[in-house]
Design an enzyme around this catalytic site. Structure first.
Site, short mmCIF file in Angstrom:
data_model
loop_
_atom_site.label_atom_id
_atom_site.label_comp_id
_atom_site.label_asym_id
_atom_site.label_seq_id
_atom_site.Cartn_x
_atom_site.Cartn_y
_atom_site.Cartn_z
N LYS A 9 0.82 -1.23 0.00
CA LYS A 9 0.00 0.00 0.00
C LYS A 9 0.85 1.27 0.00
O LYS A 9 0.62 2.18 -0.78
CB LYS A 9 -0.89 0.07 1.26
CG LYS A 9 -1.95 -0.98 1.39
CD LYS A 9 -2.86 -0.66 2.57
CE LYS A 9 -2.15 -0.64 3.92
NZ LYS A 9 -1.68 -1.95 4.38
N ARG A 142 -1.67 -9.15 13.11
CA ARG A 142 -2.11 -8.07 12.20
C ARG A 142 -2.94 -8.64 11.06
O ARG A 142 -3.93 -8.06 10.63
CB ARG A 142 -0.91 -7.31 11.66
CG ARG A 142 -0.38 -6.28 12.67
CD ARG A 142 1.06 -5.94 12.42
NE ARG A 142 1.33 -5.29 11.16
CZ ARG A 142 2.51 -5.36 10.53
NH1 ARG A 142 3.50 -6.07 11.04
NH2 ARG A 142 2.67 -4.73 9.40
#
Ligand code: ADP
Length: 186
Positions: A9, A142
């Protein structure tokens, strides 16, 4: 720019921001800077980030709105958000915030990368960049949090017709070309 931890990202958001004249806002980067400066937000955020948990919505939302308004005051004409929204509440907040500022989200670019490749990339990043949350245990958490809490955000933007999946496996340039093709077409 949307995707699991390790999907690229940040890398892709920076490239798109540079080529499209947008301001890149990474909530993760702002939080890491707050931790480094030991601000009250940083002290709070660290407890969550060290465990691979999300920082509470209210704190991240306030932080994001502040950043957006500061950039608008400086003349920003558009944004690319990286790492936000990560919960359905954050998505609702973002939509409302943009609306109040006479704008809206145009694309949710989803970087699709499989689990094994993500773990491989994050472990490598832990070694090269020394990010304290890139250890195997925290990485797995995560990815869990992403699946449970963040993935539903996709549906939210699918319903709005703004969902654009991209194969996130390939070289940085290959993935960037796939994103540019979407931005050109629509
Ligand atoms: P990655 O996508 O690899 O996890 P980020 O830099 O985007 O990297 O995020 C790092 C950490 O910062 C997250 O695990 C989370 O604890 C915190 N964080 C970043 N963005 C948000 C957000 N929108 N809401 C809550 N926590 C966030």
């Amino acid at each position: 720019m949307f995707g699991p931890p390790g999907s690229g990202k940040g890398t892709q958001a920076k490239k798109v921001a540079a080529s499209q004249g947008l301001v890149h806002i990474s909530t993760g980067e702002i939080l890491r800077s707050a931790i480094e400066r030991k601000t009250p937000l940083g002290v709070l955020a660290q407890q969550y980030m060290d465990k691979g948990e999300l920082v509470p919505d209210e704190d991240v939302q306030q932080m994001l709105a502040n950043a957006v308004d500061r950039y608008i005051a400086e003349g920003a004409r558009g944004f690319i958000f990286d790492g936000f929204p990560r919960t359905l509440d954050q998505a609702g907040f973002l939509d409302q915030m943009m609306k109040e500022r006479g704008s809206e989200i145009q694309y949710l670019i989803f970087l699709d990368v499989d689990h094994d490749e993500l773990v491989k990339r994050l472990l490598l990043r832990g070694k090269t960049e020394g990010r304290s949350d890139d250890t195997l245990e925290v990485i797995e958490n995560r990815l869990e949090v992403y699946k449970k809490t963040t993935l539903p955000v996709i549906e939210h933007y699918k319903k709005q017709g703004k969902f654009y999946p991209v194969n996130g496996v390939g070289t940085i340039e290959e993935v960037n070309a796939r994103i540019c093709a979407i931005l050109r077409k629509s």
